[in-house]
Design an enzyme around this catalytic site. Sequence first.
Site, PDB file in Angstrom:
ATOM      1  N   GLU A 215      29.197  44.675  40.295  1.00 16.47           N
ATOM      2  CA  GLU A 215      30.225  44.255  40.407  1.00 16.47           C
ATOM      3  C   GLU A 215      31.446  43.922  41.778  1.00 16.47           C
ATOM      4  O   GLU A 215      30.723  45.416  42.422  1.00 16.47           O
ATOM      5  CB  GLU A 215      30.796  45.249  39.662  1.00 16.47           C
ATOM      6  N   THR A 216      32.242  43.476  41.563  1.00 17.79           N
ATOM      7  CA  THR A 216      32.833  43.625  42.857  1.00 17.79           C
ATOM      8  C   THR A 216      34.636  43.284  41.776  1.00 17.79           C
ATOM      9  O   THR A 216      34.682  42.383  40.775  1.00 17.79           O
ATOM     10  CB  THR A 216      33.373  42.418  43.088  1.00 17.79           C
TER      11      THR A 216
END
Length: 276
Positions: free
Chosen positions: A46-47
Site C-alpha cells: 500500500e501507498t
Amino acid sequence: MSPNMWIVDAFTEHAFRGNAAAVCLFEAFPDDDTMQRIAARMNLSETAFVVKKGPLSYDLRWFTPGAEVNLCGHATLAATHVLVQTGQIKNGDVVTFHTLSGKLKAKVLPKGIELDFPTLSGNKVKPPAALKALGVDILNCEVNRDNYLVEVKDLETLLTCIPNFKKLAKMDQQGVIVTTAKGVIGFDFASRYFCHPSLGIEEDPVTGSAHCFLAPYWAEKLGKTKFHALQASRGHGILDVTLAGERTLIAGTCVTTLKGQLPAVKPTKKLKDAAC
C-alpha cells in the site's frame, strides 16, 4: 528540499520486517491516475496519500499497485508514524483521518500507535469454489464486505498454504484471510492474507484491517476481547488487538527505512499503457 515521501515498516520494531508502506504528504491530492501510478511505481502493498485538513485532522487514501482500497491498517499506522516523526503530532495526541471507511482515529502512545477502526464482522457461508485455490481443508468460512475468512486446523497448515493465484482470481472479494489458533505459541491466533490478483500483490505481509474481521471472529471462538496476534507471513507482524463493540483497536510500532522527495506532482492526462 524537505522530504515528502517515506517508506515505513509497520507492525514491527525491526527494519525490513513487518509490512512496508509508502507515505506521501501532499498539500492537495493529485488526480487518481497520478496516485495510482505512484503506488504502482512504489510497488509496495500500500501507498498512503495524506493531506492536512486542520489541527489533528487529515484526509487519507490508500492505493495498492493495482487499485484503491477501502481500508488499510498498516499504511494508516505508517502515516501516523510519519506525522509523529515530522513533528505534526506528538505523544498523547489523537489524530482523525477522513477516509473511504469514514472517520478513523489514531492515538500516539508512549511506545507505538493505536488505531481505532470499525469492527467488520462477517456471516457464515459455504466456501465458494474459488477458495479451493488455497489447497487446504477449510473448517469454517465467513464473509464480510471486503474479504473471506477461513479457519484451518493448525499453524502448520497455515504456514504451508500455497494458493493458486490464477484460480483465486475467480474470488468475488478483494482478499481471503486464513487463520488458526491451534499450535500458535505465544499468541492468541495467527493469520495470513492473500489478495485478489487485481490488487497487484499476492500476499500482504501484515494486514491491520484484516484484524477488524479476525477480532470478532476469535472473540466468539475464544471468549475474550483482547488478543496478541501474529501475522505469519515472511515479514512476521505483531499486533495487539482489542474488540470494543463496533470498534476494533489495533496497536503496533513502526520503523522508518527511507525518506525522500517526490518531484512536484501535477495532475496527469490518462495515457494508454504502451507495450515495451
